[in-house]
Design a protein around this motif. Structure first.
Motif, PDB file in Angstrom:
ATOM      1  N   SER A 194      -9.394   4.336  10.690  1.00  0.00           N
ATOM      2  CA  SER A 194      -8.886   4.881   9.871  1.00  0.00           C
ATOM      3  C   SER A 194      -8.610   4.710   8.371  1.00  0.00           C
ATOM      4  CB  SER A 194      -7.036   4.952  10.342  1.00  0.00           C
ATOM      5  OG  SER A 194      -7.014   5.617  11.690  1.00  0.00           O
ATOM      6  N   GLY A 236     -10.606   7.689   6.869  1.00  0.00           N
ATOM      7  CA  GLY A 236      -9.619   8.214   6.489  1.00  0.00           C
ATOM      8  C   GLY A 236      -9.410   9.826   5.391  1.00  0.00           C
ATOM      9  N   ARG A 237      -9.787   8.676   4.115  1.00  0.00           N
ATOM     10  CA  ARG A 237     -10.059   9.812   3.503  1.00  0.00           C
ATOM     11  C   ARG A 237     -10.672  10.750   3.334  1.00  0.00           C
ATOM     12  NH1 ARG A 237      -9.123   5.705  -2.035  1.00  0.00           N
ATOM     13  NH2 ARG A 237      -7.112   4.309  -1.446  1.00  0.00           N
ATOM     14  N   GLU A 244      -8.269  13.350   5.104  1.00  0.00           N
ATOM     15  CA  GLU A 244      -7.999  14.108   4.542  1.00  0.00           C
ATOM     16  C   GLU A 244      -8.097  14.821   3.755  1.00  0.00           C
ATOM     17  OE1 GLU A 244      -4.179  10.301   3.992  1.00  0.00           O
ATOM     18  OE2 GLU A 244      -5.756  10.819   2.623  1.00  0.00           O
ATOM     19  N   GLU A 288      -3.849   8.905   6.170  1.00  0.00           N
ATOM     20  CA  GLU A 288      -4.628   8.295   7.145  1.00  0.00           C
ATOM     21  C   GLU A 288      -3.263   6.832   7.161  1.00  0.00           C
ATOM     22  OE1 GLU A 288      -6.575   6.776   2.996  1.00  0.00           O
ATOM     23  OE2 GLU A 288      -7.155   4.615   4.738  1.00  0.00           O
ATOM     24  N   ARG A 294      -3.478   4.376  10.334  1.00  0.00           N
ATOM     25  CA  ARG A 294      -2.976   3.405  10.317  1.00  0.00           C
ATOM     26  C   ARG A 294      -2.097   2.893  10.764  1.00  0.00           C
ATOM     27  NH1 ARG A 294      -2.541   0.595   5.292  1.00  0.00           N
ATOM     28  NH2 ARG A 294      -3.428   2.999   4.196  1.00  0.00           N
TER      29      ARG A 294
END
Length: 114
Positions: free
Chosen positions: A63, A67-68, A71, A85, A89
């Motif tokens: 993540s 994650g970014r 997204e 994210e 997490r």
């Protein structure tokens, strides 16, 4: 949110999951030791706890790493999902806390029974 409040929220998140894991691990050892012997119950339950802990650590780090990007991809594709994210997490922190708690619960139950 100040640093103390931030730490308190994270500690509570991890601690509640670990507490549930300790209870679940202890109950699993008790239940399996009735069906089989204590050695089998403790090793199998400890292995499951370690597996859950490893999945949580891997998921948390995934993540953080991706994650970014995920997204941004969702925004670009206009996917409309609510995955973030931070939520990922948080969920993985609960999973790894539960796994660690199961491992501790197994040790405590094994020492208490055996």
């Amino acid at each position: 949110m100040g640093p103390q409040e931030w730490l308190l929220v994270r500690t509570r998140l991890l601690g509640t999951a670990a507490a549930v894991g300790v209870v679940a691990g202890g109950l699993a050892v008790l239940g399996l030791s009735v069906l089989r012997n204590l050695d089998f119950a403790s090793t199998q339950t400890f292995a499951v706890g370690a597996l859950v802990l490893g999945f949580g650590v891997l998921g948390w780090s995934g993540s953080v790493l991706a994650g970014r990007g995920i997204e941004s991809l969702q925004t670009y594709l206009d996917a409309g999902t609510d995955w973030t994210e931070a939520d990922s997490r948080r969920a993985m922190t609960r999973v790894l806390g539960f796994g660690a708690g199961v491992m501790v619960g197994v040790v405590l139950a094994t020492v208490a029974i055996g």
